[in-house]
Every structure is written in C-alpha cells, then in structure tokens.
Design a protein around this motif. Structure first.
Motif, PDB file in Angstrom:
ATOM      1  N   ASN A  80      71.255  44.766  50.939  1.00 43.53           N
ATOM      2  CA  ASN A  80      71.012  45.833  49.963  1.00 43.53           C
ATOM      3  C   ASN A  80      72.314  46.444  49.461  1.00 43.53           C
ATOM      4  O   ASN A  80      72.479  47.654  49.446  1.00 43.53           O
ATOM      5  CB  ASN A  80      70.142  46.958  50.562  1.00 43.53           C
ATOM      6  CG  ASN A  80      68.714  46.497  50.778  1.00 43.53           C
ATOM      7  OD1 ASN A  80      68.109  45.926  49.876  1.00 43.53           O
ATOM      8  ND2 ASN A  80      68.191  46.719  51.967  1.00 43.53           N
ATOM      9  N   ASN A  81      73.251  45.609  49.079  1.00 44.51           N
ATOM     10  CA  ASN A  81      74.499  46.162  48.532  1.00 44.51           C
ATOM     11  C   ASN A  81      74.978  45.317  47.357  1.00 44.51           C
ATOM     12  O   ASN A  81      74.598  44.156  47.197  1.00 44.51           O
ATOM     13  CB  ASN A  81      75.568  46.281  49.625  1.00 44.51           C
ATOM     14  CG  ASN A  81      75.930  44.925  50.214  1.00 44.51           C
ATOM     15  OD1 ASN A  81      76.622  44.128  49.578  1.00 44.51           O
ATOM     16  ND2 ASN A  81      75.438  44.644  51.410  1.00 44.51           N
ATOM     17  N   GLN A  82      75.818  45.943  46.545  1.00 40.86           N
ATOM     18  CA  GLN A  82      76.267  45.326  45.298  1.00 40.86           C
ATOM     19  C   GLN A  82      77.074  44.063  45.558  1.00 40.86           C
ATOM     20  O   GLN A  82      76.972  43.086  44.813  1.00 40.86           O
ATOM     21  CB  GLN A  82      77.111  46.339  44.505  1.00 40.86           C
ATOM     22  CG  GLN A  82      77.323  45.938  43.056  1.00 40.86           C
ATOM     23  CD  GLN A  82      76.003  45.885  42.281  1.00 40.86           C
ATOM     24  OE1 GLN A  82      75.184  46.796  42.396  1.00 40.86           O
ATOM     25  NE2 GLN A  82      75.776  44.832  41.522  1.00 40.86           N
ATOM     26  N   GLU A  83      77.864  44.064  46.636  1.00 45.83           N
ATOM     27  CA  GLU A  83      78.718  42.908  46.929  1.00 45.83           C
ATOM     28  C   GLU A  83      77.870  41.650  47.148  1.00 45.83           C
ATOM     29  O   GLU A  83      78.177  40.572  46.628  1.00 45.83           O
ATOM     30  CB  GLU A  83      79.566  43.225  48.175  1.00 45.83           C
ATOM     31  CG  GLU A  83      80.620  42.163  48.450  1.00 45.83           C
ATOM     32  CD  GLU A  83      81.330  42.382  49.793  1.00 45.83           C
ATOM     33  OE1 GLU A  83      81.112  43.439  50.430  1.00 45.83           O
ATOM     34  OE2 GLU A  83      82.075  41.482  50.200  1.00 45.83           O
ATOM     35  N   ASP A 126      74.678  41.242  46.148  1.00 41.27           N
ATOM     36  CA  ASP A 126      73.998  40.922  44.882  1.00 41.27           C
ATOM     37  C   ASP A 126      74.943  40.187  43.929  1.00 41.27           C
ATOM     38  O   ASP A 126      74.546  39.222  43.262  1.00 41.27           O
ATOM     39  CB  ASP A 126      73.488  42.204  44.208  1.00 41.27           C
ATOM     40  CG  ASP A 126      72.327  42.840  44.975  1.00 41.27           C
ATOM     41  OD1 ASP A 126      71.743  42.168  45.848  1.00 41.27           O
ATOM     42  OD2 ASP A 126      72.016  44.007  44.696  1.00 41.27           O
ATOM     43  N   ASP A 127      76.192  40.647  43.863  1.00 40.41           N
ATOM     44  CA  ASP A 127      77.178  40.011  42.975  1.00 40.41           C
ATOM     45  C   ASP A 127      77.473  38.580  43.420  1.00 40.41           C
ATOM     46  O   ASP A 127      77.626  37.682  42.586  1.00 40.41           O
ATOM     47  CB  ASP A 127      78.484  40.813  42.955  1.00 40.41           C
ATOM     48  CG  ASP A 127      78.356  42.132  42.202  1.00 40.41           C
ATOM     49  OD1 ASP A 127      77.322  42.337  41.535  1.00 40.41           O
ATOM     50  OD2 ASP A 127      79.284  42.959  42.298  1.00 40.41           O
ATOM     51  N   GLU A 143      74.591  36.376  42.380  1.00 40.71           N
ATOM     52  CA  GLU A 143      74.618  36.144  40.938  1.00 40.71           C
ATOM     53  C   GLU A 143      75.722  35.151  40.567  1.00 40.71           C
ATOM     54  O   GLU A 143      75.519  34.259  39.731  1.00 40.71           O
ATOM     55  CB  GLU A 143      74.831  37.483  40.224  1.00 40.71           C
ATOM     56  CG  GLU A 143      74.515  37.428  38.742  1.00 40.71           C
ATOM     57  CD  GLU A 143      74.712  38.792  38.098  1.00 40.71           C
ATOM     58  OE1 GLU A 143      74.109  39.765  38.574  1.00 40.71           O
ATOM     59  OE2 GLU A 143      75.483  38.858  37.122  1.00 40.71           O
ATOM     60  N   HIS A 177      67.581  41.662  50.758  1.00 39.09           N
ATOM     61  CA  HIS A 177      67.224  42.955  51.364  1.00 39.09           C
ATOM     62  C   HIS A 177      67.237  42.887  52.889  1.00 39.09           C
ATOM     63  O   HIS A 177      66.940  43.878  53.555  1.00 39.09           O
ATOM     64  CB  HIS A 177      65.840  43.395  50.876  1.00 39.09           C
ATOM     65  CG  HIS A 177      65.735  43.428  49.378  1.00 39.09           C
ATOM     66  ND1 HIS A 177      66.413  44.332  48.603  1.00 39.09           N
ATOM     67  CD2 HIS A 177      65.050  42.628  48.508  1.00 39.09           C
ATOM     68  CE1 HIS A 177      66.154  44.103  47.318  1.00 39.09           C
ATOM     69  NE2 HIS A 177      65.332  43.066  47.238  1.00 39.09           N
TER      70      HIS A 177
END
Ligand code: ZN
Length: 161
Positions: free
Chosen positions: A21-24, A26-27, A30, A120
């Motif tokens: 659950n963190n941007q790192e 998710d990035d 992607e 998640h």
C-alpha cells in the motif's frame, strides 16, 4: 530500460517485499507493465529493471515474440511461493529480454500452483497451466537469480530475444 547479462543483480536472490500500500510499490508495478509492453515481453521481473525485489508482472493479449501463445491475463505477483509443480512437462523454445538475441528449448512443468501477494499485501492462490505456467516459472527463476542459460541445454542465436 531492461538490464542484460552480465549484471550482478540478475544473479542475486531478490529481496522479499515487506511494505505494501505505498507509492513506491505501485510505481514499480506500473513501470514493470509499461516496460514489458514496450518490449513485447510475456512477463517482466523487478531484477530485470535492476531492482532486487520479489515482484514480477505478466500477461498480454497478443505477443509478437510468441505468436502461437494464447492470451494470458495481466497479473501482478509479489513474494510468490510454489505449492505444486506437475510431473508432466512441456518443451518449448523460450527467450528472455535480459538475454538478447538468444533462444533455447526449455523443459518446464505443465502446471503450477503458487501463492502470491497483491499490492495491498493480500495473499492469493493461483493455478496456472501451459504457457502461463511457463511464464510463472521463468519469472520465479529471475527472483532466484536464474536465467534461461541455466535451464536450456543450449541457446542459439535468434532474431528475437
Ligand atoms: Zn527473462
């Protein structure tokens, strides 16, 4: 950019993901999908981007590098654990974006059951077969520092990786 051999990261045991659950994260997911699609990969693992983490993605509708492969659902795999490998195997010519312009016949298990986490941190179990099972085995190899040169009896020169 996909890193290629020789690069020590490709030969390391990748690190477990412990933060979700963190941007790192998710990035990273992607970036894996966008790079895989740009390079026509069937799958792509974090070590191939120089990131030593137990993360990979796979899936496509049509893949020019494997024109005979059926569509494979787009999937995110984190910290996978293999629960079952079938004794039945399939031999198929396989390549790797990190081993440019080489291919070889590799024997892989026909079916695999594994657990994974999602972005998640939820655990899910998946049963995969045939080409999808091949991709999962190939990408788990990357998390363990193994390449197609370790699996094939011989690699030959190829126009496509
Ligand atoms: Zn590969």
């Amino acid at each position: 950019m996909v890193i290629t051999e020789p690069n020590p990261i490709l030969r390391q045991i990748a690190q477990q993901v412990t933060a979700f659950n963190n941007q790192e994260l998710d990035d990273l997911i992607e970036l894996l999908f966008s790079t895989m699609q740009e390079k026509n990969g069937a799958g792509l693992s974090a070590p191939q981007l120089g990131i030593s983490k137990r993360v990979f993605v796979y899936g496509f509708d049509i893949n020019p590098r494997y024109p005979d492969a059926p569509p494979v659902p787009k999937t995110v795999v984190i910290n996978p654990e293999i629960l079952y490998l079938s004794t039945e195997t399939i031999d198929l010519e396989e390549g790797c974006l990190s081993v440019p312009n080489k291919r070889g016949i590799i024997t892989r298990c026909k079916s695999v059951v594994f657990t994974s986490m999602d972005a998640h941190g939820n655990i899910y179990e998946k049963s995969v077969h045939d080409f999808e099972a091949r991709i999962v085995q190939h990408e788990i190899d990357h998390l363990n520092g193994l390449l197609i040169s370790d699996r094939a009896n011989a690699l030959h020169q190829s126009q496509i990786s």
